[in-house]
Design a protein around this motif. Structure first.
Motif, PDB file in Angstrom:
ATOM      1  N   LEU A   1     -34.995   3.278  43.132  1.00  0.00           N
ATOM      2  CA  LEU A   1     -35.121   2.381  41.978  1.00  0.00           C
ATOM      3  C   LEU A   1     -35.771   3.149  40.836  1.00  0.00           C
ATOM      4  CD1 LEU A   1     -36.575  -0.828  43.686  1.00  0.00           C
ATOM      5  CD2 LEU A   1     -34.214  -0.432  42.978  1.00  0.00           C
ATOM      6  N   LYS A   2     -35.301   2.857  39.626  1.00  0.00           N
ATOM      7  CA  LYS A   2     -35.940   3.404  38.427  1.00  0.00           C
ATOM      8  C   LYS A   2     -36.042   2.265  37.416  1.00  0.00           C
ATOM      9  CE  LYS A   2     -33.947   5.965  35.160  1.00  0.00           C
ATOM     10  NZ  LYS A   2     -33.328   7.104  34.473  1.00  0.00           N
ATOM     11  N   PHE A   3     -37.267   1.935  37.050  1.00  0.00           N
ATOM     12  CA  PHE A   3     -37.526   0.895  36.063  1.00  0.00           C
ATOM     13  C   PHE A   3     -37.971   1.562  34.779  1.00  0.00           C
ATOM     14  CE2 PHE A   3     -40.379  -2.328  34.118  1.00  0.00           C
ATOM     15  CZ  PHE A   3     -39.452  -3.342  33.964  1.00  0.00           C
ATOM     16  N   THR A   4     -37.235   1.326  33.707  1.00  0.00           N
ATOM     17  CA  THR A   4     -37.580   1.846  32.386  1.00  0.00           C
ATOM     18  C   THR A   4     -38.164   0.703  31.573  1.00  0.00           C
ATOM     19  OG1 THR A   4     -35.770   3.435  32.500  1.00  0.00           O
ATOM     20  CG2 THR A   4     -36.677   2.973  30.311  1.00  0.00           C
ATOM     21  N   ASP A   5     -39.292   0.955  30.905  1.00  0.00           N
ATOM     22  CA  ASP A   5     -39.960  -0.118  30.151  1.00  0.00           C
ATOM     23  C   ASP A   5     -40.473   0.415  28.824  1.00  0.00           C
ATOM     24  OD1 ASP A   5     -41.283  -2.358  29.255  1.00  0.00           O
ATOM     25  OD2 ASP A   5     -42.381  -2.690  31.120  1.00  0.00           O
ATOM     26  N   ASN A   6     -39.664   0.238  27.782  1.00  0.00           N
ATOM     27  CA  ASN A   6     -40.057   0.679  26.443  1.00  0.00           C
ATOM     28  C   ASN A   6     -41.183  -0.160  25.866  1.00  0.00           C
ATOM     29  OD1 ASN A   6     -38.142   2.651  26.557  1.00  0.00           O
ATOM     30  ND2 ASN A   6     -36.796   1.782  25.008  1.00  0.00           N
ATOM     31  N   ARG A   7     -41.493  -1.311  26.486  1.00  0.00           N
ATOM     32  CA  ARG A   7     -42.602  -2.138  25.988  1.00  0.00           C
ATOM     33  C   ARG A   7     -43.934  -1.428  26.198  1.00  0.00           C
ATOM     34  NH1 ARG A   7     -41.491  -7.228  29.542  1.00  0.00           N
ATOM     35  NH2 ARG A   7     -41.515  -5.478  30.978  1.00  0.00           N
ATOM     36  N   VAL A   8     -44.019  -0.587  27.225  1.00  0.00           N
ATOM     37  CA  VAL A   8     -45.238   0.169  27.517  1.00  0.00           C
ATOM     38  C   VAL A   8     -45.340   1.341  26.563  1.00  0.00           C
ATOM     39  CG1 VAL A   8     -46.433   1.556  29.260  1.00  0.00           C
ATOM     40  CG2 VAL A   8     -45.225  -0.537  29.933  1.00  0.00           C
ATOM     41  N   THR A   9     -44.349   2.198  26.604  1.00  0.00           N
ATOM     42  CA  THR A   9     -44.180   3.314  25.682  1.00  0.00           C
ATOM     43  C   THR A   9     -42.720   3.729  25.811  1.00  0.00           C
ATOM     44  OG1 THR A   9     -45.011   5.487  24.979  1.00  0.00           O
ATOM     45  CG2 THR A   9     -44.874   5.101  27.332  1.00  0.00           C
ATOM     46  N   PHE A  10     -42.170   4.307  24.780  1.00  0.00           N
ATOM     47  CA  PHE A  10     -40.753   4.642  24.800  1.00  0.00           C
ATOM     48  C   PHE A  10     -40.441   5.543  25.996  1.00  0.00           C
ATOM     49  CE2 PHE A  10     -36.943   6.985  23.616  1.00  0.00           C
ATOM     50  CZ  PHE A  10     -36.107   5.928  23.268  1.00  0.00           C
ATOM     51  N   GLY A  11     -39.538   5.087  26.858  1.00  0.00           N
ATOM     52  CA  GLY A  11     -39.112   5.871  28.013  1.00  0.00           C
ATOM     53  C   GLY A  11     -40.024   5.802  29.222  1.00  0.00           C
ATOM     54  N   ALA A  12     -40.993   4.877  29.243  1.00  0.00           N
ATOM     55  CA  ALA A  12     -41.892   4.766  30.406  1.00  0.00           C
ATOM     56  C   ALA A  12     -41.076   4.424  31.650  1.00  0.00           C
ATOM     57  CB  ALA A  12     -42.944   3.689  30.158  1.00  0.00           C
ATOM     58  N   LYS A  13     -41.367   5.115  32.758  1.00  0.00           N
ATOM     59  CA  LYS A  13     -40.595   4.944  33.984  1.00  0.00           C
ATOM     60  C   LYS A  13     -41.509   4.628  35.163  1.00  0.00           C
ATOM     61  CE  LYS A  13     -36.661   6.916  32.302  1.00  0.00           C
ATOM     62  NZ  LYS A  13     -36.686   6.484  30.943  1.00  0.00           N
ATOM     63  N   THR A  14     -41.022   3.764  36.050  1.00  0.00           N
ATOM     64  CA  THR A  14     -41.620   3.545  37.363  1.00  0.00           C
ATOM     65  C   THR A  14     -40.535   3.847  38.367  1.00  0.00           C
ATOM     66  OG1 THR A  14     -43.076   1.798  36.524  1.00  0.00           O
ATOM     67  CG2 THR A  14     -42.687   1.856  38.911  1.00  0.00           C
ATOM     68  N   LEU A  15     -40.816   4.766  39.303  1.00  0.00           N
ATOM     69  CA  LEU A  15     -39.832   5.197  40.287  1.00  0.00           C
ATOM     70  C   LEU A  15     -40.240   4.746  41.676  1.00  0.00           C
ATOM     71  CD1 LEU A  15     -39.428   8.866  39.025  1.00  0.00           C
ATOM     72  CD2 LEU A  15     -37.971   6.913  38.465  1.00  0.00           C
ATOM     73  N   TRP A  16     -39.233   4.484  42.518  1.00  0.00           N
ATOM     74  CA  TRP A  16     -39.460   4.145  43.922  1.00  0.00           C
ATOM     75  C   TRP A  16     -38.322   4.727  44.738  1.00  0.00           C
ATOM     76  CZ3 TRP A  16     -36.434   1.508  47.442  1.00  0.00           C
ATOM     77  CH2 TRP A  16     -37.050   1.152  48.647  1.00  0.00           C
ATOM     78  N   SER A  17     -38.662   5.233  45.919  1.00  0.00           N
ATOM     79  CA  SER A  17     -37.662   5.734  46.841  1.00  0.00           C
ATOM     80  C   SER A  17     -38.020   5.292  48.246  1.00  0.00           C
ATOM     81  CB  SER A  17     -37.598   7.263  46.771  1.00  0.00           C
ATOM     82  OG  SER A  17     -36.627   7.746  47.675  1.00  0.00           O
ATOM     83  N   ARG A  18     -37.034   4.843  48.994  1.00  0.00           N
ATOM     84  CA  ARG A  18     -37.260   4.361  50.365  1.00  0.00           C
ATOM     85  C   ARG A  18     -37.862   5.448  51.245  1.00  0.00           C
ATOM     86  NH1 ARG A  18     -35.491   0.219  53.688  1.00  0.00           N
ATOM     87  NH2 ARG A  18     -34.330  -0.689  51.959  1.00  0.00           N
ATOM     88  N   HIS A  19     -37.482   6.698  51.034  1.00  0.00           N
ATOM     89  CA  HIS A  19     -37.864   7.765  51.947  1.00  0.00           C
ATOM     90  C   HIS A  19     -38.899   8.728  51.389  1.00  0.00           C
ATOM     91  CE1 HIS A  19     -34.774   6.320  54.589  1.00  0.00           C
ATOM     92  NE2 HIS A  19     -33.892   6.412  53.621  1.00  0.00           N
ATOM     93  N   GLU A  20     -39.513   8.382  50.278  1.00  0.00           N
ATOM     94  CA  GLU A  20     -40.539   9.251  49.690  1.00  0.00           C
ATOM     95  C   GLU A  20     -41.790   8.432  49.426  1.00  0.00           C
ATOM     96  OE1 GLU A  20     -39.040  11.241  46.224  1.00  0.00           O
ATOM     97  OE2 GLU A  20     -37.148  11.720  47.209  1.00  0.00           O
ATOM     98  N   PRO A  21     -42.937   9.104  49.408  1.00  0.00           N
ATOM     99  CA  PRO A  21     -44.165   8.368  49.059  1.00  0.00           C
ATOM    100  C   PRO A  21     -44.043   7.767  47.667  1.00  0.00           C
ATOM    101  CG  PRO A  21     -44.655  10.618  49.789  1.00  0.00           C
ATOM    102  CD  PRO A  21     -43.155  10.496  49.669  1.00  0.00           C
ATOM    103  N   ASP A  22     -44.816   6.711  47.448  1.00  0.00           N
ATOM    104  CA  ASP A  22     -44.809   6.080  46.121  1.00  0.00           C
ATOM    105  C   ASP A  22     -45.146   7.128  45.061  1.00  0.00           C
ATOM    106  OD1 ASP A  22     -44.313   3.626  47.238  1.00  0.00           O
ATOM    107  OD2 ASP A  22     -46.411   3.028  47.288  1.00  0.00           O
ATOM    108  N   HIS A  23     -44.424   7.039  43.941  1.00  0.00           N
ATOM    109  CA  HIS A  23     -44.713   7.895  42.807  1.00  0.00           C
ATOM    110  C   HIS A  23     -44.368   7.136  41.529  1.00  0.00           C
ATOM    111  CE1 HIS A  23     -40.548   8.753  44.069  1.00  0.00           C
ATOM    112  NE2 HIS A  23     -40.292   8.892  42.806  1.00  0.00           N
ATOM    113  N   GLN A  24     -45.041   7.474  40.491  1.00  0.00           N
ATOM    114  CA  GLN A  24     -44.845   6.775  39.214  1.00  0.00           C
ATOM    115  C   GLN A  24     -44.226   7.721  38.224  1.00  0.00           C
ATOM    116  OE1 GLN A  24     -45.616   3.446  38.772  1.00  0.00           O
ATOM    117  NE2 GLN A  24     -46.008   3.452  40.942  1.00  0.00           N
TER     118      GLN A  24
END
Length: 148
Positions: free
Chosen positions: A125-148
């Motif tokens: 999953l990749k969530f992009t949120d320009n409301r935070v800052t232009f191009g802000a991303k939150t990433l998630w992967s089933r097989h990897e540790p949480d990372h932002q």
């Protein structure tokens, strides 16, 4: 499987339609579907006939991608989610019943539909949120540790 970040679950619970991109034999296709989120299983559930173009293609190639978003005219308000996963029709009665229970709680008006239930087992999953800052991303992967 790492837990889905709260930001992503809130976003997915706050929306109801996903885009679904499929391909088979080098031919792409996309469609839209109402979905329910299964947080515990890290999956999206939808109803779909195997007789549709996307249903037939999923039967041959289960790898999918898509997005969930709104339409924005203000660039600073754009936010949305992209996903990649593996889809399968839930044919076993116990699997289908549990998924349909969750789906019908979200969409009670769908009771009585005859289309089978499918799951998209989310891989990335990749969530992009320009409301935070232009191009802000939150990433998630089933097989990897949480990372932002």
């Amino acid at each position: 499987m790492p837990n889905l970040p709260t930001l992503l679950t809130q976003f997915l619970h706050g929306h109801s339609v996903l885009s679904l991109a499929v391909s088979c034999e080098d031919l792409p296709w996309s469609s839209n579907a109402f979905y329910a989120l299964d947080e515990e299983g890290g999956r999206l559930l939808f109803l779909g006939s195997p007789d549709t173009r996307h249903g037939a293609m999923l039967s041959r190639n289960p790898h999918v991608a898509g997005c969930v978003s709104d339409q924005f005219s203000d660039l600073t308000q754009i936010h949305g989610l992209q996903y990649a996963g593996v889809a399968r029709r839930l044919d076993l009665p116990a699997d289908a019943a549990a998924a349909l229970d969750l789906y019908y709680r979200r969409f009670p008006q769908a009771r009585g539909m005859t289309a089978p239930v499918w799951e998209i087992r989310l891989l990335h999953l990749k969530f992009t949120d320009n409301r935070v800052t232009f191009g802000a991303k939150t990433l998630w992967s089933r097989h990897e540790p949480d990372h932002q």
